[in-house]
Design an enzyme around this catalytic site. Structure first.
Site, short mmCIF file in Angstrom:
data_model
loop_
_atom_site.label_atom_id
_atom_site.label_comp_id
_atom_site.label_asym_id
_atom_site.label_seq_id
_atom_site.Cartn_x
_atom_site.Cartn_y
_atom_site.Cartn_z
N HIS A 205 29.95 108.81 5.56
CA HIS A 205 28.85 109.97 4.90
C HIS A 205 29.48 110.64 4.37
O HIS A 205 28.46 111.97 4.01
CB HIS A 205 27.02 110.51 5.78
CG HIS A 205 27.82 111.04 6.99
ND1 HIS A 205 27.59 110.49 8.05
CD2 HIS A 205 27.82 112.94 6.66
CE1 HIS A 205 28.54 111.55 9.02
NE2 HIS A 205 27.69 113.28 8.02
C1 UD1 Z 1 25.41 117.31 6.27
C2 UD1 Z 1 26.40 118.11 6.83
C3 UD1 Z 1 27.71 116.96 7.57
C4 UD1 Z 1 26.99 116.33 8.17
C5 UD1 Z 1 25.38 115.80 8.54
C6 UD1 Z 1 24.34 114.69 8.95
C7 UD1 Z 1 27.11 120.54 5.33
C8 UD1 Z 1 27.91 120.66 4.63
N1 UD1 Z 1 27.35 118.98 5.73
O1 UD1 Z 1 25.65 116.62 5.18
O2 UD1 Z 1 27.94 118.12 8.22
O3 UD1 Z 1 28.24 115.49 8.68
O4 UD1 Z 1 24.65 116.93 7.38
O5 UD1 Z 1 23.95 114.35 8.68
O6 UD1 Z 1 26.34 120.23 6.16
N2 UD1 Z 1 19.81 114.05 1.41
C9 UD1 Z 1 17.95 112.99 1.37
N3 UD1 Z 1 17.58 113.80 2.52
C10 UD1 Z 1 17.43 114.19 3.48
C11 UD1 Z 1 19.16 115.38 3.48
C12 UD1 Z 1 19.99 115.50 2.52
O7 UD1 Z 1 17.46 112.71 0.73
O8 UD1 Z 1 17.07 114.77 4.27
C13 UD1 Z 1 19.87 113.63 0.32
C14 UD1 Z 1 20.25 113.87 -1.06
O9 UD1 Z 1 20.53 112.89 -2.32
C15 UD1 Z 1 21.58 115.16 -0.40
C16 UD1 Z 1 22.29 114.53 0.12
O10 UD1 Z 1 22.30 113.52 0.94
O11 UD1 Z 1 21.71 115.90 -2.38
C17 UD1 Z 1 23.52 115.19 1.27
O12 UD1 Z 1 22.77 116.57 1.94
P1 UD1 Z 1 23.15 117.48 2.64
O13 UD1 Z 1 22.89 117.95 3.31
O14 UD1 Z 1 23.91 118.63 1.71
O15 UD1 Z 1 24.67 117.24 2.85
P2 UD1 Z 1 25.24 115.77 4.19
O16 UD1 Z 1 25.48 114.34 3.32
O17 UD1 Z 1 23.85 115.34 5.16
N1 UDP Z 2 21.96 108.54 14.35
C1 UDP Z 2 21.47 108.73 13.94
N2 UDP Z 2 20.41 107.20 13.46
C2 UDP Z 2 21.60 107.02 12.87
C3 UDP Z 2 22.89 107.43 12.21
C4 UDP Z 2 23.49 108.18 13.07
O1 UDP Z 2 20.15 108.73 14.47
O2 UDP Z 2 21.09 106.01 11.59
C5 UDP Z 2 22.50 110.05 15.16
C6 UDP Z 2 23.92 109.33 16.22
O3 UDP Z 2 23.52 108.93 17.42
C7 UDP Z 2 24.29 110.77 16.23
C8 UDP Z 2 24.06 111.22 14.95
O4 UDP Z 2 23.28 110.86 14.26
O5 UDP Z 2 24.07 111.65 17.65
C9 UDP Z 2 25.81 112.17 13.92
O6 UDP Z 2 24.89 112.98 12.65
P1 UDP Z 2 25.77 112.39 11.91
O7 UDP Z 2 26.66 111.23 11.51
O8 UDP Z 2 24.91 112.30 10.50
O9 UDP Z 2 26.43 113.97 11.63
P2 UDP Z 2 28.37 114.13 12.60
O10 UDP Z 2 28.10 114.25 13.45
O11 UDP Z 2 29.16 113.46 11.12
O12 UDP Z 2 27.94 115.68 11.52
#
Ligand code: UD1
Ligand code: UDP
Length: 360
Positions: A205
């Site tokens: 992601h």
């Molecule tokens: C964010 C964090 C990343 C983290 C990730 C955890 C930043 C810069 N990035 O990335 O470090 O690893 O969260 O998962 O803070 N969206 C949904 N539902 C939601 C949230 C997001 O559909 O509840 C979709 C939207 O299309 C949105 C996209 O995901 O535009 C990205 O969401 P965003 O919170 O900006 O960044 P993440 O990729 O989730």
């Molecule tokens: N995770 C979860 N369900 C999923 C994928 C990930 O509960 O389908 C959990 C995973 O166990 C870990 C956390 O989400 O604890 C990691 O989050 P993510 O990969 O979104 O963010 P990052 O760690 O890269 O910031």
């Protein structure tokens, strides 16, 4: 002592849960301030329900947007709440936009900031998270480093040693607190018709991977080759960002089994019985290491070098050939490394450090 827990995304909820649990055990005076960066049920509420966390007192509902938009909205919203509540300390965890904005808002109000998971560096400033980590560390008063290596990084950047505490990573606490429950109560393997040790798990992601068509396509090609070579189901619980970008770029996969993002217990069970994990997630690299499952990281660098050093992880980047080659190499390794992320008492240590003898 009044404590504010600021959080906003899936990994922050999961990794802050052991701290929250400890605060509850001590009957501490605390409240949760949710930024609303994550808002979909399966990235947010499901974790509060499953991990039995108290409801956030506030939710800023900032939602999605550009980095600046999201960070700016959180900064403004957090400042307002902190002025109203006047906590003695704000705790943040990790490296998201929510973390940076909450830490900055607190620091500008001269409120003490505690950063859980301090001192991680990928040395890749193309990642929004790298900027967030550096800036958050540098406006924090308590830096809870998960490892000695993270402490050394902070010292190398001039952080006063009195501010740094090596606690282990709270993800170990979260795993230890939930793994048995996950194995006993989980039905994810049967519902996906999987046998333990006979499937792979993927998560992907990162902005720099999935928002770039060429990189995303290259990784999907590599994963397809892995699935074909080993004839194993490869399960990909797909983050909404990646699903959106796959559709936008018109990308498809021949072999991956796409699933919705899972709750923590299901995902933990899925990871713990996997033969191999391929990921660009920070938290998933750590979990694979702690669960003794070999990991192939779909990135060129990692801020979790401890996983490489103990032999649990490898950096394959995004080339299809390398993804296949490195998967083969990891599958031939002995999974007998030591977990470098602590003994599962990080949450307790953090709470003891901030509260001292103060139980109220
Ligand atoms: C964010 C964090 C990343 C983290 C990730 C955890 C930043 C810069 N990035 O990335 O470090 O690893 O969260 O998962 O803070 N969206 C949904 N539902 C939601 C949230 C997001 O559909 O509840 C979709 C939207 O299309 C949105 C996209 O995901 O535009 C990205 O969401 P965003 O919170 O900006 O960044 P993440 O990729 O989730
Ligand atoms: N995770 C979860 N369900 C999923 C994928 C990930 O509960 O389908 C959990 C995973 O166990 C870990 C956390 O989400 O604890 C990691 O989050 P993510 O990969 O979104 O963010 P990052 O760690 O890269 O910031």
């Amino acid at each position: 002592m009044k404590i504010a827990i600021a959080l906003g995304t899936r990994p922050e909820i999961i990794k802050m849960a052991p701290v929250i649990r400890e605060l509850e055990r001590k009957s501490a005076d605390f409240f949760i301030l949710h930024t609303g960066q994550h808002y979909s049920y399966n990235l947010d509420k499901v974790f509060f329900e499953q991990l039995k966390l108290p409801q956030p007192k506030y939710n800023l509902e900032v939602g999605s947007g550009s980095d600046a938009e999201q960070t700016g909205k959180i900064l403004i919203g957090v400042e307002r709440i902190l002025q109203q509540e006047s906590p003695d300390i704000v705790l943040v965890e990790g490296d998201t936009n929510s973390v940076l904005a909450a830490a900055l808002a607190a620091a500008k109000l001269h409120i003490v900031v505690g950063h859980v998971e301090a001192g991680l560096r990928s040395y890749d400033r193309n990642m929004p998270e790298e900027i967030n980590r550096i800036l958050t560390d540098h406006c924090s008063d308590y830096l809870f480093a998960p490892t000695e290596k993270a402490k050394q990084i902070l010292l190398g950047e001039g952080t006063a040693k009195e501010k740094i505490f090596v606690t282990g990573n709270t993800i170990v606490d979260a795993i230890y607190q939930n793994l048995e429950i996950a194995r006993e109560s989980g039905d994810i393997l049967s519902s996906l018709r999987l046998n333990p040790g006979e499937y792979f798990v993927v998560t992907l992601h990162r902005q720099e991977n999935v928002d770039n068509r060429a990189r995303f396509a290259s990784i999907l090609e590599g994963l397809d080759r892995v699935a074909a070579e080993f004839e194993m189901p490869v399960i990909y619980p797909i983050h909404p960002r990646s699903r959106k970008m796959m559709a936008k770029f018109g990308l498809q996969s021949r072999h991956l089994v796409l699933a919705e993002p899972m709750n923590f217990l299901s995902f933990l069970q899925l990871e713990s019985s996997a033969r191999l994990i391929l990921t660009d997630s920070g938290g998933v690299q750590e979990e694979a290491c702690v669960l003794s499952v070999p990991c192939v990281t779909l990135r060129d660098n990692t801020e979790r070098p401890e996983t490489l050093e103990v032999g649990a992880n490898t950096l394959a980047g995004v080339s299809p050939d390398r993804i296949l080659e490195y998967s083969k190499a990891m599958l031939s390794r002995q999974n007998n490394w030591q977990n470098p992320f602590g003994d599962g008492t990080a949450g307790r240590k953090i709470v003891e450090i901030i509260m001292g003898g103060n139980d109220g």
